[in-house]
Enzyme design. Sequence first.
Site, mmCIF file in Angstrom:
data_model
loop_
_atom_site.group_PDB
_atom_site.id
_atom_site.type_symbol
_atom_site.label_atom_id
_atom_site.label_comp_id
_atom_site.label_asym_id
_atom_site.label_seq_id
_atom_site.Cartn_x
_atom_site.Cartn_y
_atom_site.Cartn_z
ATOM 1 N N ALA A 1 -37.410 -12.857 -17.005
ATOM 2 C CA ALA A 1 -36.794 -12.729 -18.318
ATOM 3 C C ALA A 1 -37.570 -13.555 -19.327
ATOM 4 C CB ALA A 1 -35.343 -13.219 -18.275
ATOM 5 N N GLU B 1 -32.853 -18.981 -19.559
ATOM 6 C CA GLU B 1 -33.338 -18.459 -20.848
ATOM 7 C C GLU B 1 -32.534 -19.051 -22.003
ATOM 8 O OE1 GLU B 1 -36.100 -17.133 -20.448
ATOM 9 O OE2 GLU B 1 -35.871 -16.659 -18.314
ATOM 10 N N HIS C 1 -33.648 -22.545 -22.806
ATOM 11 C CA HIS C 1 -34.926 -22.595 -23.515
ATOM 12 C C HIS C 1 -34.730 -22.689 -25.025
ATOM 13 C CE1 HIS C 1 -38.289 -22.342 -20.833
ATOM 14 N NE2 HIS C 1 -38.003 -21.165 -20.314
HETATM 15 N N1 0A1 Z 1 -40.912 -17.976 -20.289
HETATM 16 C C1 0A1 Z 1 -40.347 -17.093 -19.326
HETATM 17 C C2 0A1 Z 1 -41.304 -16.575 -18.348
HETATM 18 C C3 0A1 Z 1 -42.197 -15.470 -18.765
HETATM 19 C C4 0A1 Z 1 -43.532 -15.691 -18.863
HETATM 20 C C5 0A1 Z 1 -44.419 -14.650 -19.127
HETATM 21 C C6 0A1 Z 1 -43.881 -13.400 -19.285
HETATM 22 O O1 0A1 Z 1 -44.662 -12.326 -19.501
HETATM 23 C C7 0A1 Z 1 -45.990 -12.397 -19.205
HETATM 24 C C8 0A1 Z 1 -42.531 -13.176 -19.210
HETATM 25 C C9 0A1 Z 1 -41.697 -14.223 -18.958
HETATM 26 C C10 0A1 Z 1 -39.359 -17.876 -18.491
HETATM 27 O O2 0A1 Z 1 -39.661 -19.001 -18.092
HETATM 28 O O3 0A1 Z 1 -38.314 -17.371 -18.205
HETATM 29 ZN ZN ZN Z 2 -38.717 -20.541 -18.502
#
Ligand code: 0A1
Ligand code: ZN
Length: 879
Positions: A272, A308, A311
């Site tokens: 996600a 999420e 975050h």
């Molecule tokens: N930040 C999101 C993880 C995530 C990273 C890259 C993505 O696409 C390449 C998608 C999601 C998390 O930590 O949930």
């Molecule tokens: Zn994350």
Amino acid sequence: MSPLSKSPAAHATIYLKDYKEPDFLIKTVDLTVELGEADTIVTSRLDLARNNAAAKKLSLNGEHLELVSVAMDGRTLEAAEYKVDGKHLTLNIPAKTNRFHLDIKTRIKPQENTALEGLYKSSGNFCTQCEAQGFRRITYYLDRPDVMAVFTTTIIGDGTRYPVMLSNGNLTAENTLSDGRKSVTWHDPHPKPAYLFALVAGDLAMVEDSFITRSGRDIKLRIFVEKGNEDKCGHAMTSLKKSMKWDEEKYGREYDLDIFMIVAVSDFNMGAMENKGLNVFNSKYVLASPETATDADFDGIESVIAHEYFHNWTGNRITCRDWFQLTLKEGLTVFRDQQFSADMNSAAVQRIGDVQRLRAAQFPEDAGPLAHPIQPQSYVEINNFYTATVYEKGAEVIRMIHTLLGEEKFRKGMDLYFERHDGQAVTTEEFVSALEDGSGVDLTQFRRWYVTPGTPEITVNEKFDEKTGTYKLTLQQSNAKAGADFKPLHIPLRMGLLDENGKAMAFTEGPFKGKNSGVFDLTKKRETFTFAGLKSPPRASLFRGFSAPVKINQQMDDRDLAFFFAKDEDLFNRWDAGQRLANNIILKQIEKQDETAALPEAFMEAFADILADKDLDRAFTAAALTLPGEQDIAQKMPVVDVDAIHKVREEARRQIGLRFEEEWRRLYDECSSAPAPANQPESSSRKLKNTALTYLIATGKEDYVGLADRQYRTSDNMTDSVAALSGLKDITHPVREALFADYYDKWQKDALVIDKWFMLQAMAVRASTIADVKALMDHPAFTLHNPNRMRSLIGAFASGNPVYFHERSGEGYRILSGVIAALNKTNPQIAARLVAPLGQWRRYDAGRQGLMTAELEKILKLPDLSDHVYEMANKSLHN
Ligand code: 0A1
Ligand code: ZN
């Protein structure tokens, strides 16, 4: 214009030490996205400000774009006034120009985007994925997290095809244009990096609820799903509301927009994404009903929704300066979601699960060619660094800070972090400093965790002097990956002492005088702790709750381990002692080369004690009675023998099944009929019941095939259905074939349910497995292009079926490398994630080593090798 020229430097490495502040900043972005079936036109107006007096050029990132036009301060530029290559649009900026705007128009084709980065289509709907560097596939931009801008986004498109049009922030306008198209505008007042941008458009159903924040603001909560799935959003919505409340209570963090939206899509590379106010989720982490999702799926949804949501403060309000700081947001947010899940469920069971995941995925990574510190120093492709190390070990590092500071000081440090850095893009150093300043605790030495790869090993030596009643505990640190200049880490050791009956011995002196458990600071390579005034020799329970991500070498025989398994008041260590005991026994059986030898009595008795203990949480009992997995055992062998591990472990399960057959039957019935004990969820009972079922099936008796059959046919929930299939997956039997056929028939319209069908077969250990996997790759329901489906077959086979992935002919390796070659072209991110199992080649015998390295070499010779796959295969082969 030539939009797609070759990239300038192939496979270039990027270094943290080269970080420089951006030459220009972007204050605001006005984006208009005109969605079409053939082309999508993106127009952006960027308001830029100089940030470096000496800069002469502005270089914007852009990939897979067709530039239509670019204008500066209203004047359209001639082709000679800028340069475009496959990665950048570069403009000269006159020295005195400090503030200016650009109007940039690009053309893209989301319907052809198979990489699922940038703007793409999933089931006919438009959606985006911009982390880490996807925004540059939408328009030319300074696509780096330290450039934070206020976004206003207008979406224009066919309102009948795409009645729902969403972006970040608050809805500010909705119109029908003169040509009949629909136009919707969103404004996000919070400056953000481009990686948090999101856009969704489609014919989606909506489920709505609301949440009143502690300051009394009424927040709209909306979950968007494909039509027909509205009734599967309840658990996600409940989880969201619990997360919002928990973050207010635990960290004082309140939500900051008037609306929070989640969209579930079926084609998604990861779990996600935390886009500001508009999270996009893999549908696997939203959709659930008891009929279609297992208890584990429900837990996964709760934790990913929380992750999420959390975050929003740890990642969005305070973001990363550059991608080397990824653990700043990910380690911290995983720690927060683990804390949340521990508060919502059984804390001990949650901790066991966290550590199981760490040991299964992160320990091998840290011991192999892809090892890196939680803050890497270099990368070729940042997408390769969304790893178990950055996430899970990163969370352990935050947990250690929490352990060293204690709850109260940790909160003070976090409060200061939020106060000091809100609205900024920062480094892990700034995080640690804030925690230090807020708590008053010195973390100088602790910082080494951020730059040290490898799992530290702690060797334990114990001495008791009968005459003086003095116990000396000596601990020595080492780290195979850290090299010659290894510097000791600051490690929190939570420990307690037990007497020979297993009763806690309170500390008689020092800071924990009178307490049964305390946290000691391990800071030297070799360090001795002395405990005086003891009447009898103590037994030390070390690293309680897994207080540090280390491996422990402590001389303990089966009797010692059985003692802790039965008596330790720390439930995590109790479970862990059982795992160590089982591991030792299985390894000894393998050494004897006699897999049918009877299991030692001490082990059986320890098992019997747990089985008889009615006071334990049923989910804990289930975890304690489950043998370590084959990959866990493999980590302890100098040369992994997948066949011996499987045989010996299966034989152990058969003996345990037979020895306690009556008990298992009783437990099975009790857990199926009697309601779950108060304060335990029903899922605990299902877990224990299904543990009993697998042991009964392991006896090999035909009756229990019948029991699984009955369970499947009468089940009203997916947990029990999957457990029945899983229990039968390894055998060849008409009941097995009938149930798998029935399942497919019944669920063929539900993709997430069918993913489980592929996965169970990919993990089957039976003679026909390789042929079955190949046949499944040709099944009409199989596609490499849906990441969930691909992972459920290929990922599960390569990472979850050691016996057949490592089958002697090398056929398993060839299946994997064929898939990597195909995905290298269409979805390199996903292709690269498949390389790691081949990278473990040094752990196997010479024959397998040759076969595995041959596939890696083949991969490195692929035409048009992506940076993603190149980096993983090259490191796997040569590091
Ligand atoms: N930040 C999101 C993880 C995530 C990273 C890259 C993505 O696409 C390449 C998608 C999601 C998390 O930590 O949930
Ligand atoms: Zn994350």
